[in-house]
Design an enzyme around this catalytic site. Structure first.
Site, short mmCIF file in Angstrom:
data_model
loop_
_atom_site.label_atom_id
_atom_site.label_comp_id
_atom_site.label_asym_id
_atom_site.label_seq_id
_atom_site.Cartn_x
_atom_site.Cartn_y
_atom_site.Cartn_z
CE LYS A 62 -4.30 -1.95 1.69
NZ LYS A 62 -5.33 -2.00 2.73
NE ARG B 161 -7.39 -8.78 0.88
CZ ARG B 161 -7.13 -7.95 -0.13
NH1 ARG B 161 -6.25 -6.96 0.02
NH2 ARG B 161 -7.75 -8.10 -1.28
#
Length: 285
Positions: free
Chosen positions: A228, A262
């Site tokens: 991210k 994740r």
């Protein structure tokens, strides 16, 4: 009161005791526009090949997503999302690993659960009309995530007076709503929503508070930090070179109490967690 296990469809994952260990959820995006691997696994054969590699690498849960939720993205039409995710779900449901569907559309949730999905992962926290009623039957796990506004607007100057308190309050409210809909706590986990309407400072505050969020909500935490923008902000690396930073973030989340991470880089994360667990076991012994 904390739950002792996560009921994930056909699987029951212990959260305490000797059998408990951090779980690795592998990301399988079957979209043309995902921020990290858009288009790479859109074709079914490519998606299945990638899933097979994740299984070989030691993944615990495979998370199939048919909608990009990167900042500024728009949801696909219902039929298009179903066309993307259902063939992969049907092909993988007997692969020996838990299968999750990443969606905020109640009709996709219902179709996935009916087809045997073990988990539904909703970035919208099951707030859409009909979402909880679509998943309240059966034993599929539900991941409740916090997101500020929606993907189109979430990164437009996000503001909180106290990000940890506000995200925690939201997650507790959604747990209560799920229980009111007849869903037992053992089927629930929470995700603070790293990158979903948060600045770098917000993300770091939430990462430090993973254990507090777990204890205050009484539910296991799923942490999705992989590749991210916060990793890019810290390392200065583009998306394709954020693997090492992502593994470090996953370890930091687990060290602070996350039960599930994740990730895109399954093999590297599994190996890192094995080393971390061995050190922890030696320390505790």
């Amino acid at each position: 009161m904390k739950t002792r296990y996560l009921q994930c469809g056909r699987y029951r994952f212990p959260l305490e005791g000797e059998a408990a260990r951090p779980l690795v959820m592998g990301i399988l995006n079957v979209t043309p526009d995902s921020f990290s691997d858009g288009g790479r696994f859109q074709a079914l054969d490519s998606a299945l090949s990638h899933a097979e590699q994740m299984i070989a690498d030691g993944v615990d849960i495979i998370d199939i997503g048919g909608e990009s939720t990167r900042p500024g993205s728009r949801p696909p039409p219902l039929e298009e999302e179903l066309r993307r995710v259902m063939p992969a779900l049907y092909a993988l449901r007997d692969c020996g690993k838990a299968i999750s569907i990443d969606t905020r559309e109640p009709r996709v949730m219902r179709a996935a659960v009916d087809a045997g999905a073990d988990m539904v992962n909703d970035v919208n926290g099951f707030r859409a009309p009909g979402a909880l009623s679509a998943v309240n039957q059966g034993e599929s796990a539900l991941c409740i995530m916090h997101m500020l506004r929606d993907p189109q607007t979430m990164q437009a100057a996000p503001h909180y007076d106290d990000v940890v308190a506000e995200v925690g309050a939201f997650l507790r409210e959604r747990r209560a709503a799920a229980e009111q809909a007849g869903i037992v706590p053992e089927r629930l986990c929470i995700d603070p929503g790293f990158g979903f309407g948060k600045t770098l400072v917000h993300n770091l505050d939430l990462l430090r508070a993973v254990g507090d969020l777990r204890d205050n909500c009484g539910l296991p935490v799923l942490a999705g930090l992989s590749r991210k923008s916060m990793i890019g902000s810290i390392t200065g690396k583009p998306v394709g070179r954020r693997g090492a930073g992502s593994v470090a973030a996953a370890l930091a989340a687990v060290a602070r109490g996350a039960a599930i991470v994740r990730v895109h880089d399954v093999a590297e994360t599994v190996d890192a967690l094995k080393v971390w667990q061995a050190i922890q076991a030696n320390t505790q012994g």
